[in-house]
Design an enzyme around this catalytic site. Structure first.
Site, mmCIF file in Angstrom:
data_model
loop_
_atom_site.group_PDB
_atom_site.id
_atom_site.type_symbol
_atom_site.label_atom_id
_atom_site.label_comp_id
_atom_site.label_asym_id
_atom_site.label_seq_id
_atom_site.Cartn_x
_atom_site.Cartn_y
_atom_site.Cartn_z
ATOM 1 N N GLY A 137 2.353 2.115 10.718
ATOM 2 C CA GLY A 137 3.365 3.160 10.598
ATOM 3 C C GLY A 137 4.049 3.518 11.905
ATOM 4 O O GLY A 137 4.744 4.528 11.989
ATOM 5 N N GLU A 140 -6.897 4.847 7.655
ATOM 6 C CA GLU A 140 -6.640 6.262 7.365
ATOM 7 C C GLU A 140 -7.837 6.893 6.651
ATOM 8 O O GLU A 140 -8.069 8.096 6.756
ATOM 9 C CB GLU A 140 -5.345 6.396 6.547
ATOM 10 C CG GLU A 140 -4.130 6.137 7.424
ATOM 11 C CD GLU A 140 -2.914 5.576 6.719
ATOM 12 O OE1 GLU A 140 -2.860 5.618 5.478
ATOM 13 O OE2 GLU A 140 -2.018 5.072 7.434
ATOM 14 N N GLU A 199 -5.649 -4.946 10.439
ATOM 15 C CA GLU A 199 -4.606 -3.951 10.674
ATOM 16 C C GLU A 199 -4.900 -3.197 11.970
ATOM 17 O O GLU A 199 -5.719 -2.266 11.966
ATOM 18 C CB GLU A 199 -4.577 -2.942 9.525
ATOM 19 C CG GLU A 199 -4.300 -3.539 8.163
ATOM 20 C CD GLU A 199 -3.692 -2.508 7.227
ATOM 21 O OE1 GLU A 199 -2.602 -2.785 6.727
ATOM 22 O OE2 GLU A 199 -4.282 -1.435 7.031
ATOM 23 N N HIS A 201 -9.549 1.357 4.658
ATOM 24 C CA HIS A 201 -8.286 1.519 5.383
ATOM 25 C C HIS A 201 -8.512 2.479 6.560
ATOM 26 O O HIS A 201 -9.297 3.418 6.453
ATOM 27 C CB HIS A 201 -7.206 2.073 4.440
ATOM 28 C CG HIS A 201 -5.837 2.020 5.037
ATOM 29 N ND1 HIS A 201 -5.399 2.948 5.959
ATOM 30 C CD2 HIS A 201 -4.814 1.132 4.881
ATOM 31 C CE1 HIS A 201 -4.164 2.630 6.325
ATOM 32 N NE2 HIS A 201 -3.789 1.535 5.688
ATOM 33 N N ASN A 228 0.873 -1.173 0.000
ATOM 34 C CA ASN A 228 0.000 0.000 0.000
ATOM 35 C C ASN A 228 0.909 1.223 0.000
ATOM 36 O O ASN A 228 1.512 1.557 1.024
ATOM 37 C CB ASN A 228 -0.884 -0.019 1.266
ATOM 38 C CG ASN A 228 -1.664 1.279 1.430
ATOM 39 O OD1 ASN A 228 -1.794 2.058 0.487
ATOM 40 N ND2 ASN A 228 -2.177 1.509 2.634
ATOM 41 N N TRP A 229 0.995 1.857 -1.159
ATOM 42 C CA TRP A 229 1.932 2.980 -1.281
ATOM 43 C C TRP A 229 1.423 4.242 -0.581
ATOM 44 O O TRP A 229 2.163 5.187 -0.413
ATOM 45 C CB TRP A 229 2.180 3.295 -2.758
ATOM 46 C CG TRP A 229 2.990 2.271 -3.490
ATOM 47 C CD1 TRP A 229 3.440 1.068 -3.004
ATOM 48 C CD2 TRP A 229 3.463 2.354 -4.850
ATOM 49 N NE1 TRP A 229 4.161 0.405 -3.970
ATOM 50 C CE2 TRP A 229 4.187 1.171 -5.114
ATOM 51 C CE3 TRP A 229 3.354 3.307 -5.862
ATOM 52 C CZ2 TRP A 229 4.789 0.933 -6.356
ATOM 53 C CZ3 TRP A 229 3.943 3.070 -7.102
ATOM 54 C CH2 TRP A 229 4.651 1.893 -7.338
ATOM 55 N N LYS A 230 0.158 4.245 -0.231
ATOM 56 C CA LYS A 230 -0.466 5.446 0.362
ATOM 57 C C LYS A 230 -0.205 6.656 -0.545
ATOM 58 O O LYS A 230 -0.111 6.492 -1.762
ATOM 59 C CB LYS A 230 0.053 5.679 1.780
ATOM 60 C CG LYS A 230 0.026 4.420 2.636
ATOM 61 C CD LYS A 230 0.179 4.732 4.088
ATOM 62 C CE LYS A 230 0.365 3.452 4.867
ATOM 63 N NZ LYS A 230 0.082 3.587 6.272
ATOM 64 N N SER A 274 3.143 -2.322 10.328
ATOM 65 C CA SER A 274 4.585 -2.392 10.593
ATOM 66 C C SER A 274 5.192 -3.761 10.302
ATOM 67 O O SER A 274 6.115 -4.205 10.993
ATOM 68 C CB SER A 274 4.891 -1.962 12.045
ATOM 69 O OG SER A 274 4.528 -0.611 12.240
ATOM 70 N N GLY A 284 2.788 -1.262 4.279
ATOM 71 C CA GLY A 284 2.875 0.166 3.995
ATOM 72 C C GLY A 284 4.319 0.581 3.760
ATOM 73 O O GLY A 284 4.863 0.434 2.668
ATOM 74 N N GLY A 285 4.958 1.085 4.819
ATOM 75 C CA GLY A 285 6.318 1.636 4.699
ATOM 76 C C GLY A 285 7.301 0.724 3.983
ATOM 77 O O GLY A 285 8.055 1.177 3.108
HETATM 78 C C1 PEP Z 1 -0.878 0.116 5.957
HETATM 79 O O1 PEP Z 1 -1.016 1.323 5.918
HETATM 80 O O2 PEP Z 1 -1.710 -0.614 5.403
HETATM 81 C C2 PEP Z 1 0.280 -0.415 6.690
HETATM 82 C C3 PEP Z 1 0.272 -1.677 7.039
HETATM 83 O O3 PEP Z 1 1.301 0.448 6.950
HETATM 84 P P1 PEP Z 1 2.724 0.107 7.640
HETATM 85 O O4 PEP Z 1 3.212 -1.179 7.074
HETATM 86 O O5 PEP Z 1 3.600 1.271 7.288
HETATM 87 O O6 PEP Z 1 2.466 0.003 9.107
#
Ligand code: PEP
Length: 251
Positions: free
Chosen positions: A171, A95, A165, A93, A8-10, A210, A231-232
Site C-alpha cells: 500500500g 496486517e 509481501e 497477512h 485482496n480486497w481487504k 504495490s 491489494g489496491g
Molecule cells: C496486500 O495487501 O496483500 C497488497 C499487496 O496490497 P497492495 O497491492 O495495495 O500493496
C-alpha cells in the site's frame, strides 16, 4: 507454471461496489488465461459466490480460524468458507500479524487447519522496513516459512501457495526491484525444495506489495515469481484485468 493472480480486497467494498467491480471483471475474463481469484470480506462471500458463478474466478477469504468449530466468537471456520465456495484463504497477512497479533505459531496453526479442511492457504510472509534496513530480510522470511513447514506433512506442503509481501511495499507505492524480490523467492524455493524435493518446484510463490499494471511484467518475468497478490490495484476492474493480462502472456 500457470500464473496465479489473486485480489485482496481487504476491508473495502459494499454490496453496490462489489457488484460493479465483479461485473467489470467478468466483462474482461474472455482475455484472461492465468488463474484468477478474489479474497473478499466475510460478509460478502455469499454475494460474490453468486456473482462469480459460472466463471473461472476462484473465491477466497482473507483469514480463517485455527479451530474447527465451537466457542470462538467472531471467528470463521474452514468448513464455513467451503460452504460459500471458497477455495483459498489468505493466512498471516502482515496486517493481521500487525493489528491482530498473529504470531508465526498462530499462522502455522491456521495453515494446518485450512489444509486439513480442504482449503488452499495463501501464506503471507515478509520483512518490515526495519528488518530490511537491518539486513535481516532472509532471516525473517526464512523463519516465517520454517514455522509453517515445521507443522506440515510433506504432501500438505505441496498444496500451499506462498506470498512474499515486503511489509514496507504494501500500500505504499514502493517496491523492491524484481531482482531483489526474486532473491527472496529463490530462497523460499530452496526451503521448499529442501524439504519436499522436486514437488517444491510446483508450489506457487506470489509477489505482493504495490503491484500494478505498470510494474507487473518486471515481477512476473522472474523465474520464481509465479503470480501476484494484489491489494489496491484489485479494487479497479481495469487494473486487475491488466495485471491478469500481463500474467496471461507469461503462462
Ligand atoms: C496486500 O495487501 O496483500 C497488497 C499487496 O496490497 P497492495 O497491492 O495495495 O500493496
Amino acid at each position: 507454471m500457470r500464473k496465479l493472480i489473486v485480489g485482496n480486497w481487504k476491508m473495502n467494498g459494499s454490496l453496490a461496489v462489489n457488484a460493479e467491480l465483479l461485473a467489470g471483471i467478468r466483462q474482461g475474463l474472455h482475455k484472461v488465461q492465468c488463474d484468477l481469484g478474489v479474497c473478499v470480506p466475510f460478509p460478502y462471500l455469499a454475494q460474490c459466490q453468486i456473482l462469480l458463478e459460472g466463471t473461472s474466478v476462484v473465491l477466497g477469504a482473507q483469514d480463517v480460524s485455527s479451530h474447527a468449530v465451537g466457542a470462538y466468537t467472531g471467528q470463521v471456520s474452514t468448513r464455513m468458507l467451503l460452504d460459500f465456495g471458497c477455495r483459498f484463504a489468505i493466512v498471516g497477512h502482515s496486517e493481521r500479524r500487525e493489528f491482530c497479533g498473529e504470531t508465526d505459531e498462530v499462522v502455522a496453526d491456521k495453515v494446518q487447519r485450512a489444509l486439513a479442511g480442504g482449503l488452499t492457504p495463501i501464506v503471507c510472509v515478509g520483512e518490515t522496513l526495519e528488518n530490511k534496513e537491518d539486513g535481516r530480510t532472509q532471516e525473517i522470511v526464512g523463519r516465517q516459512i520454517d514455522a509453517v513447514l515445521r507443522v506440515l506433512e510433506d504432501a500438505e506442503i505441496a498444496g500451499l501457495v506462498v506470498a512474499y509481501e515486503p511489509v514496507w511495499a504494501i500500500g505504499t507505492g514502493k517496491t523492491p526491484t524484481p531482482e531483489m524480490a526474486q532473491e527472496v523467492h529463490a530462497m523460499i524455493r530452496t526451503q521448499l525444495v529442501g524439504r519436499i524435493g522436486d514437488a517444491g518446484k510446483g508450489v506457487r510463490i506470489l509477489y505482493g506489495g504495490s503491484m500494478k499494471p505498470s510494474n507487473a511484467a518486471g515481477f512476473l518475468d522472474m523465474t520464481d515469481i509465479d503470480g501476484g497478490l494484489i491489494g489496491g490495484a484489485a479494487l479497479k476492474a481495469a487494473d486487475f484485468l491488466a495485471i491478469a493480462s500481463v500474467a496471461s502472456a507469461r503462462n
